[in-house]
Design an enzyme around this catalytic site. Structure first.
Site, mmCIF file in Angstrom:
data_model
loop_
_atom_site.group_PDB
_atom_site.id
_atom_site.type_symbol
_atom_site.label_atom_id
_atom_site.label_comp_id
_atom_site.label_asym_id
_atom_site.label_seq_id
_atom_site.Cartn_x
_atom_site.Cartn_y
_atom_site.Cartn_z
ATOM 1 C CG HIS A 189 -15.284 39.451 -17.481
ATOM 2 N ND1 HIS A 189 -15.325 38.263 -18.166
ATOM 3 C CD2 HIS A 189 -14.005 39.597 -17.037
ATOM 4 C CE1 HIS A 189 -14.120 37.708 -18.139
ATOM 5 N NE2 HIS A 189 -13.301 38.493 -17.458
ATOM 6 C CG HIS A 194 -3.695 32.135 -17.567
ATOM 7 N ND1 HIS A 194 -4.439 32.945 -16.732
ATOM 8 C CD2 HIS A 194 -4.162 32.362 -18.826
ATOM 9 C CE1 HIS A 194 -5.314 33.622 -17.449
ATOM 10 N NE2 HIS A 194 -5.164 33.278 -18.721
ATOM 11 C CG ASP A 230 -5.004 32.548 -22.607
ATOM 12 O OD1 ASP A 230 -5.128 31.323 -22.487
ATOM 13 O OD2 ASP A 230 -5.491 33.363 -21.808
#
Length: 483
Positions: free
Chosen positions: A149, A318, A354
């Site tokens: 990121h 997910h 998660d």
């Protein structure tokens, strides 16, 4: 007496506040450029000297009988499986955020990981040091791809211009370090952590936030392209809602589609040949995320005419959160022509969030690899280890052990899936289950020529149908025998 106690309490409070200010002043006055306990591993300029992972050799394949924890037991880079080298089936990638920004902290506890190269700051100098550690790790683990990121690798600035400048400086170093053999599997923009994105980025109710998100993605796409990245990912952690009472869902979905269209246009403008990927997730941090699962995301892409512009990055954890298996999500993406990349992790069935654990279940890995083989591979995508060390794993060596375990698990899954395919028993069982459709009439039905009148006549002619066993237990026996 009441007056005296109030006065006494006020003095104590004033003393505590003053002490806190002094303490904060001491810590903020100038953090050391290197930790105090490094024993001279940093120079006066703050540059790291020597290895980040001393004592850990380049990880090699030693085979299943090896007892060496710092060796691959199943992942043999150059070995061919079904006509393709293992490294080409896998295309492994290291996630910068979990590996080099993970702290072990959680909502109930403080960080537990203090890597020796960290100085406690989020400075530009520290960002560059982390980047050097990243490339040493890649070299030693034998992986030639990484993911990031934008805000993981470079600190946020006071302004967008300053943030871009910081990112450019770190990317220039990364480009120098990666040379010609290493490149990003994908890059992305972090549009979920900063308070400005509390209502989302592309689905924010504020036009200013929408514009800022677009500018951040524009820059992230540029640096991904500059680094030779093969894909670009959109993960909409805040692109959803907490309540429909104050949400215009139709308008937000339209805005999200316009954002995606703008990304496609800019990709083409800068000549980026990589694949744009959307990563489905049902919720967390939002109550409901718009790209809930693979089927929902495929429907979104079809509705807005984006089906040929995007593929999906399926994350196994997910899938768990959306009530599916990873295999289900991969197959849904694959049969829709949308399987582009896999975030290789897993969740815990006893935990409802998660957890991003490294995949160590051979059965799960085998089913994952069955989908990958049926897809013909993942290129230009691959397997990104979007997985983190457990909170209790605090030694530098644990970073290697976790990735070795994850890579070996998927490699063993590939071997097992290849056995299933080469044996052919499972495929034959499935073929026989649907063999009534292999007739002339069945072919007409599958071709869309089975009208109700014709089918009614056949039903009356044939009478009550005989429904054979699905042979579920036999299918499971065949599967287990390949593990």
């Amino acid at each position: 007496m009441v007056s005296f106690n109030k006065m006494k309490g006020g003095r104590i409070l004033l003393l505590l506040v003053c002490s806190s200010v002094i303490t904060l002043g001491v810590f903020a006055a100038g953090p050391p450029t290197c930790p105090a306990d490094l024993g001279g591993k940093c120079s006066d300029s703050g540059e790291w000297e020597g290895e980040f992972f001393p004592g850990i050799p380049k990880i090699k394949y030693e085979g299943p009988s090896s007892k060496n924890p710092l060796a691959f037991k199943w992942y043999n880079v150059e070995e061919e499986i079904l006509g393709k080298k293992m490294k080409d089936w896998m295309r492994f990638s290291i996630a910068f955020w979990h590996t080099f920004r993970g702290t072990g902290g959680d909502p109930f506890g403080a960080p537990t990981k203090y890597w020796p190269w960290e100085d406690g700051t989020n400075s530009l100098a520290m960002a560059k040091r982390r980047m050097r550690a990243n490339f040493e790790f890649l070299e030693k683990i034998g992986v030639d791809r990484w993911c990031f990121h934008d805000r993981d690798i470079a600190p946020d600035g006071e302004t967008l211009e300053e943030s871009n400048k910081n990112l450019d400086e770190v990317v220039a170093l990364a480009k120098e370090l990666q040379g010609t053999k290493i490149r990003p599997l994908w890059g992305t923009a972090q549009l979920f952590m900063h308070p400005r994105y509390m209502h989302g980025g592309a689905t924010s109710s504020e036009l200013g936030v929408y514009a800022y998100a677009a500018a951040q993605v524009k820059k992230a796409m540029e640096v991904t392209h500059d680094l030779g990245g093969e894909n670009y990912v959109f993960w909409g952690g805040r692109e959803g809602y907490q309540s429909l009472l104050n949400t215009d869902m139709e308008r937000e979905l339209d805005h999200l589609a316009r954002f995606c269209e703008a990304a496609v246009a800019y990709k083409k403008k800068i000549g980026f040949s990589g694949t744009l990927l959307i990563e489905p997730k049902p919720q967390e941090p939002t109550k409901h995320q718009y790209d809930w699962d693979a089927a929902t995301t495929a429907n979104f892409l079809r509705k807005y005419g984006l089906i040929g512009e995007f593929k999906l990055n399926i994350e196994c954890n997910h899938a768990t959160l959306s009530g599916h298996s990873c295999h289900h999500e991969l197959e849904t993406a694959r049969i829709n022509g949308l399987l582009g990349n896999i975030d290789a992790n897993t969740g815990d069935p006893q935990i409802g969030w998660d957890t991003d654990q490294f995949m160590t279940d051979i059965s799960e890995a085998t089913m994952v690899m069955l989908s990958v083989i049926r897809n013909g591979g993942l290129a230009p995508g691959g397997f990104n280890f979007d997985a983190k060390l457990r909170r209790e794993s605090t030694e530098v060596e644990d970073i290697f052990l976790a990735h070795i375990s994850g890579m070996d698990t998927l490699a063993r899954g590939l071997r097992s899936a290849a056995k299933l395919i080469q044996d052919g028993s499972l495929a034959e069982l499935v073929r026989k289950r649907y063999q009534s459709f292999d007739t002339e009439i069945g072919a007409q039905v599958e071709a869309g020529k089975g009208d109700f009148e014709t089918l009614e006549k056949l039903a009356m002619k044939w009478g009550e149908p005989k429904v054979p066993s699905a042979k579920q237990e036999l299918a499971e026996m065949i599967f287990q025998s390949a593990l």
